[in-house]
Scaffold this motif. Structure first.
Motif, PDB file in Angstrom:
ATOM      1  N   ASN A  13     -15.675  18.435   9.236  1.00  0.00           N
ATOM      2  CA  ASN A  13     -15.443  19.863   9.043  1.00  0.00           C
ATOM      3  C   ASN A  13     -13.965  20.207   9.090  1.00  0.00           C
ATOM      4  N   ARG A  14     -13.214  19.505   9.963  1.00  0.00           N
ATOM      5  CA  ARG A  14     -11.770  19.796  10.054  1.00  0.00           C
ATOM      6  C   ARG A  14     -11.081  19.480   8.742  1.00  0.00           C
ATOM      7  N   THR A  15     -11.511  18.416   8.081  1.00  0.00           N
ATOM      8  CA  THR A  15     -10.957  18.070   6.776  1.00  0.00           C
ATOM      9  C   THR A  15     -11.328  19.125   5.740  1.00  0.00           C
ATOM     10  N   LYS A  16     -12.561  19.567   5.762  1.00  0.00           N
ATOM     11  CA  LYS A  16     -13.016  20.575   4.800  1.00  0.00           C
ATOM     12  C   LYS A  16     -12.239  21.876   4.964  1.00  0.00           C
ATOM     13  N   GLN A  17     -11.969  22.257   6.216  1.00  0.00           N
ATOM     14  CA  GLN A  17     -11.194  23.476   6.472  1.00  0.00           C
ATOM     15  C   GLN A  17      -9.782  23.347   5.906  1.00  0.00           C
ATOM     16  N   PHE A  18      -9.180  22.184   6.136  1.00  0.00           N
ATOM     17  CA  PHE A  18      -7.822  21.949   5.650  1.00  0.00           C
ATOM     18  C   PHE A  18      -7.775  22.006   4.126  1.00  0.00           C
ATOM     19  N   LEU A  19      -8.711  21.332   3.474  1.00  0.00           N
ATOM     20  CA  LEU A  19      -8.715  21.294   2.013  1.00  0.00           C
ATOM     21  C   LEU A  19      -8.975  22.668   1.431  1.00  0.00           C
ATOM     22  N   ALA A  20      -9.799  23.470   2.081  1.00  0.00           N
ATOM     23  CA  ALA A  20     -10.061  24.820   1.611  1.00  0.00           C
ATOM     24  C   ALA A  20      -8.791  25.664   1.588  1.00  0.00           C
ATOM     25  N   GLN A  21      -7.862  25.353   2.524  1.00  0.00           N
ATOM     26  CA  GLN A  21      -6.604  26.094   2.592  1.00  0.00           C
ATOM     27  C   GLN A  21      -5.603  25.628   1.536  1.00  0.00           C
ATOM     28  N   ILE A  22      -5.538  24.306   1.298  1.00  0.00           N
ATOM     29  CA  ILE A  22      -4.495  23.818   0.394  1.00  0.00           C
ATOM     30  C   ILE A  22      -4.951  23.734  -1.060  1.00  0.00           C
ATOM     31  N   LEU A  23      -6.256  23.837  -1.317  1.00  0.00           N
ATOM     32  CA  LEU A  23      -6.752  23.725  -2.681  1.00  0.00           C
ATOM     33  C   LEU A  23      -7.242  25.065  -3.234  1.00  0.00           C
ATOM     34  N   HIS A  24      -6.862  26.155  -2.575  1.00  0.00           N
ATOM     35  CA  HIS A  24      -7.326  27.469  -3.034  1.00  0.00           C
ATOM     36  C   HIS A  24      -6.746  27.778  -4.421  1.00  0.00           C
ATOM     37  N   GLU A  46       0.830  -1.210   0.000  1.00  0.00           N
ATOM     38  CA  GLU A  46       0.000   0.000   0.000  1.00  0.00           C
ATOM     39  C   GLU A  46       0.862   1.256   0.000  1.00  0.00           C
ATOM     40  N   VAL A  47       0.317   2.302  -0.624  1.00  0.00           N
ATOM     41  CA  VAL A  47       0.899   3.635  -0.526  1.00  0.00           C
ATOM     42  C   VAL A  47      -0.094   4.486   0.257  1.00  0.00           C
ATOM     43  N   VAL A  48       0.310   4.890   1.447  1.00  0.00           N
ATOM     44  CA  VAL A  48      -0.548   5.674   2.334  1.00  0.00           C
ATOM     45  C   VAL A  48       0.055   7.063   2.482  1.00  0.00           C
ATOM     46  N   VAL A  49      -0.720   8.069   2.155  1.00  0.00           N
ATOM     47  CA  VAL A  49      -0.291   9.456   2.322  1.00  0.00           C
ATOM     48  C   VAL A  49      -0.935  10.013   3.586  1.00  0.00           C
ATOM     49  N   VAL A  50      -0.113  10.589   4.449  1.00  0.00           N
ATOM     50  CA  VAL A  50      -0.591  11.202   5.690  1.00  0.00           C
ATOM     51  C   VAL A  50      -0.579  12.715   5.495  1.00  0.00           C
ATOM     52  N   MET A  51      -1.747  13.328   5.651  1.00  0.00           N
ATOM     53  CA  MET A  51      -1.871  14.772   5.491  1.00  0.00           C
ATOM     54  C   MET A  51      -2.459  15.370   6.756  1.00  0.00           C
ATOM     55  N   GLY A  52      -2.291  16.666   6.890  1.00  0.00           N
ATOM     56  CA  GLY A  52      -2.852  17.356   8.049  1.00  0.00           C
ATOM     57  C   GLY A  52      -2.164  18.681   8.270  1.00  0.00           C
ATOM     58  N   PRO A  53      -2.750  19.542   9.080  1.00  0.00           N
ATOM     59  CA  PRO A  53      -2.152  20.851   9.349  1.00  0.00           C
ATOM     60  C   PRO A  53      -0.862  20.725  10.152  1.00  0.00           C
ATOM     61  N   SER A  54      -0.084  21.772  10.140  1.00  0.00           N
ATOM     62  CA  SER A  54       1.134  21.812  10.937  1.00  0.00           C
ATOM     63  C   SER A  54       0.792  21.600  12.407  1.00  0.00           C
ATOM     64  N   GLY A  55       1.590  20.750  13.079  1.00  0.00           N
ATOM     65  CA  GLY A  55       1.354  20.488  14.490  1.00  0.00           C
ATOM     66  C   GLY A  55       0.356  19.394  14.776  1.00  0.00           C
ATOM     67  N   SER A  56      -0.101  18.694  13.730  1.00  0.00           N
ATOM     68  CA  SER A  56      -1.122  17.657  13.934  1.00  0.00           C
ATOM     69  C   SER A  56      -0.538  16.340  14.419  1.00  0.00           C
ATOM     70  N   GLY A  57       0.795  16.199  14.388  1.00  0.00           N
ATOM     71  CA  GLY A  57       1.426  14.969  14.856  1.00  0.00           C
ATOM     72  C   GLY A  57       1.847  14.017  13.756  1.00  0.00           C
ATOM     73  N   LYS A  58       1.750  14.444  12.500  1.00  0.00           N
ATOM     74  CA  LYS A  58       2.036  13.563  11.353  1.00  0.00           C
ATOM     75  C   LYS A  58       3.456  13.016  11.397  1.00  0.00           C
TER      76      LYS A  58
END
Length: 262
Positions: free
Chosen positions: A251-262, A49-61
């Motif tokens: 909602n947290r995912t939607k907020q993140f995507l709104a920032q990176i997909l602008h 598998e190829v698993v991509v881990v995404m998230g805002p800075s400080g999320s623990g990724k």
């Protein structure tokens, strides 16, 4: 060139074809100041598998994937890598690190060694390979990542993208079963990102189990089997790229995507 394990290493492989590559259960980690950075994470990653881990800075990724090879200790829960339970035993940690390659944001190459010697040193020192074998494998891997012509240069003579490709070749030289990437393009100039991602795409197509912390949306859409979205030390979503980008549930995912997909 296709990636394959040498026969002697393949013969000693412990990873069952049907067994998951990584099993994380109820993982908890606190930093010394009491900050709760990982909050009960459970995750299974299957072989190939190829698993991509995404998230805002400080999320623990980054902290999360660094626990996989004991670069970060954890306090509760369990991690199983390639059928081995990760413990605080030095012997177990060494065994797991031989099966798990990692590429970091910074290249961490030895500046006093040539590119070729940087790739050779791990197999010689850790796996006990003869110099001739290590040199042959290193040359093949440098060819694969497209910089064989730079083999006798030193890291300081290369661009950032070239240095990161050397770092990938160096990790692959240990013949790992699992590759971890911790934001491998974040320190690169934009024009150098593509050459590194192309190498990662090729590696994914070869069937390597990969866990990648990255914000590279195009790579995630194209290559990932799953996207794990983390926020505030927890897994918020674990789904396919299509669902993640087109139909996020939280909602947290939607907020993140709104920032990176602008």
């Amino acid at each position: 060139m296709s990636y394959s394990q040498p026969a002697d290493h393949a013969a000693t492989a412990t990873l069952d074809d049907r067994a998951p590559a990584i099993i994380v259960k109820d993982l908890e980690k606190w930093y010394g100041n009491g900050f709760h950075v990982l909050k009960g994470i459970s995750l299974t990653i299957n072989r190939g598998e190829v698993v991509v881990v995404m998230g805002p800075s400080g999320s623990g990724k980054s902290t999360f994937i660094r626990t996989f090879n004991a670069l970060e200790p954890y306090q509760k829960g369990s991690i199983e890598i390639d059928g081995m339970n990760l413990s605080h035993s030095g012997k177990t940690i060494d065994a797991i690190r031989q099966e798990v390659g990692m590429v970091f944001q910074q290249f961490n190459l030895f500046p006093h060694l040539s590119v070729l010697d940087n790739v050779m040193i791990g197999p010689i020192e850790v796996r006990g390979w003869k110099k001739a074998k290590a040199k042959d494998v290193a040359a093949q891997l440098l060819e694969r990542v497209g910089i064989l012509e730079q083999a006798h240069k030193y890291p300081g003579q290369l661009s950032g993208g070239q240095q990161q490709r050397v770092a990938i070749a160096r990790a692959l030289a240990m013949q790992p079963k699992i590759m971890l990437f911790d934001e491998p393009t974040s320190a690169l100039d934009p024009e150098m990102v593509r050459e590194v991602l192309d190498v990662m795409r090729s590696l994914a197509r070869s069937g390597m189990t990969m866990v990648c912390v990255t914000h590279e949306v195009g790579f995630a859409r194209e290559v990932a089997d799953r996207i794990v979205f983390m926020a505030d030390g927890a897994v918020v979503e674990d789904t396919t790229p299509k669902e993640f980008f087109n139909n996020p549930k939280h909602n947290r995912t939607k907020q993140f995507l709104a920032q990176i997909l602008h």
